[in-house]
Design a protein around this motif. Structure first.
Motif, PDB file in Angstrom:
ATOM      1  N   THR A   1     -30.746 -74.795 -38.476  1.00 41.44           N
ATOM      2  CA  THR A   1     -31.319 -74.153 -39.653  1.00 41.44           C
ATOM      3  C   THR A   1     -32.740 -74.658 -39.767  1.00 41.44           C
ATOM      4  O   THR A   1     -32.977 -75.864 -39.748  1.00 41.44           O
ATOM      5  CB  THR A   1     -30.517 -74.520 -40.918  1.00 41.44           C
ATOM      6  N   TYR A   2     -33.688 -73.729 -39.859  1.00 37.47           N
ATOM      7  CA  TYR A   2     -35.101 -74.119 -39.855  1.00 37.47           C
ATOM      8  C   TYR A   2     -35.950 -73.042 -40.522  1.00 37.47           C
ATOM      9  O   TYR A   2     -35.499 -71.919 -40.747  1.00 37.47           O
ATOM     10  CB  TYR A   2     -35.579 -74.352 -38.411  1.00 37.47           C
ATOM     11  N   ARG A   3     -37.170 -73.412 -40.835  1.00 35.59           N
ATOM     12  CA  ARG A   3     -38.120 -72.467 -41.409  1.00 35.59           C
ATOM     13  C   ARG A   3     -39.131 -72.102 -40.329  1.00 35.59           C
ATOM     14  O   ARG A   3     -39.679 -72.970 -39.645  1.00 35.59           O
ATOM     15  CB  ARG A   3     -38.827 -73.092 -42.606  1.00 35.59           C
ATOM     16  N   TRP A   4     -39.367 -70.804 -40.148  1.00 34.97           N
ATOM     17  CA  TRP A   4     -40.342 -70.322 -39.174  1.00 34.97           C
ATOM     18  C   TRP A   4     -41.102 -69.172 -39.792  1.00 34.97           C
ATOM     19  O   TRP A   4     -40.493 -68.222 -40.293  1.00 34.97           O
ATOM     20  CB  TRP A   4     -39.653 -69.880 -37.877  1.00 34.97           C
ATOM     21  N   GLU A   5     -42.422 -69.287 -39.804  1.00 30.57           N
ATOM     22  CA  GLU A   5     -43.313 -68.267 -40.365  1.00 30.57           C
ATOM     23  C   GLU A   5     -42.891 -67.873 -41.780  1.00 30.57           C
ATOM     24  O   GLU A   5     -42.837 -66.699 -42.141  1.00 30.57           O
ATOM     25  CB  GLU A   5     -43.388 -67.065 -39.432  1.00 30.57           C
ATOM     26  N   GLY A   6     -42.569 -68.899 -42.571  1.00 27.17           N
ATOM     27  CA  GLY A   6     -42.265 -68.697 -43.980  1.00 27.17           C
ATOM     28  C   GLY A   6     -40.861 -68.221 -44.301  1.00 27.17           C
ATOM     29  O   GLY A   6     -40.531 -68.021 -45.457  1.00 27.17           O
ATOM     30  N   GLU A   7     -40.018 -68.048 -43.284  1.00 26.47           N
ATOM     31  CA  GLU A   7     -38.664 -67.565 -43.526  1.00 26.47           C
ATOM     32  C   GLU A   7     -37.633 -68.573 -43.014  1.00 26.47           C
ATOM     33  O   GLU A   7     -37.864 -69.260 -42.026  1.00 26.47           O
ATOM     34  CB  GLU A   7     -38.443 -66.224 -42.821  1.00 26.47           C
ATOM     35  N   LEU A   8     -36.501 -68.598 -43.718  1.00 25.19           N
ATOM     36  CA  LEU A   8     -35.412 -69.466 -43.329  1.00 25.19           C
ATOM     37  C   LEU A   8     -34.601 -68.786 -42.222  1.00 25.19           C
ATOM     38  O   LEU A   8     -34.268 -67.599 -42.326  1.00 25.19           O
ATOM     39  CB  LEU A   8     -34.515 -69.745 -44.536  1.00 25.19           C
TER      40      LEU A   8
ATOM     41  N   ASP B   1     -42.359 -70.277 -28.789  1.00 28.74           N
ATOM     42  CA  ASP B   1     -43.794 -70.555 -28.929  1.00 28.74           C
ATOM     43  C   ASP B   1     -44.039 -72.050 -29.126  1.00 28.74           C
ATOM     44  O   ASP B   1     -45.028 -72.593 -28.651  1.00 28.74           O
ATOM     45  CB  ASP B   1     -44.390 -69.800 -30.125  1.00 28.74           C
ATOM     46  N   VAL B   2     -43.140 -72.698 -29.855  1.00 30.96           N
ATOM     47  CA  VAL B   2     -43.250 -74.128 -30.136  1.00 30.96           C
ATOM     48  C   VAL B   2     -41.919 -74.786 -29.778  1.00 30.96           C
ATOM     49  O   VAL B   2     -41.044 -74.932 -30.634  1.00 30.96           O
ATOM     50  CB  VAL B   2     -43.597 -74.385 -31.623  1.00 30.96           C
TER      51      VAL B   2
END
Length: 100
Positions: free
Chosen positions: A37-44, A75-76
């Motif tokens: 569970t993570y945040r990417w580009e402002g979304e969960l 990308d990361v």
């Protein structure tokens, strides 16, 4: 002697693990299925991933990181180094023989 923690999507994990061992950048790579569970580009986000634990050497570490960066679909990519302060000598020797 480092162990490198890497996360990857399931469809890329097997190939990445096999590449690291075939190219002698890691002596062994363990695969552990998990959900992240993570945040990417402002979304969960919540995704299935595979944790790769790559056993390598100090000499091969930079090349391993370069190889993961070049072939990873993210990308990361998550690439974290853990250095063992205490490791069974016979395991350390086994690792070194297979990487160097």
């Amino acid at each position: 002697m480092p162990t490198v923690y890497i996360t990857a999507p399931p469809e890329a994990a097997d190939e990445l693990a096999e590449t690291l061992v075939e190219e002698r950048l890691a002596a062994c790579v363990n695969r552990l299925s998990t959900t992240s569970t993570y945040r990417w580009e402002g979304e969960l986000h919540r995704d299935d991933e595979v944790v790769l634990l790559a056993k390598t050497t100090d000499d091969a570490y930079d090349a391993l990181v370069d190889r993961v960066r070049d072939s990873h679909p993210y990308d990361v990519p998550c690439i974290e180094r853990f250095d063992e302060s205490d490791v069974l000598e016979s395991f350390a020797a086994w690792r070194t023989e297979r990487v160097d």
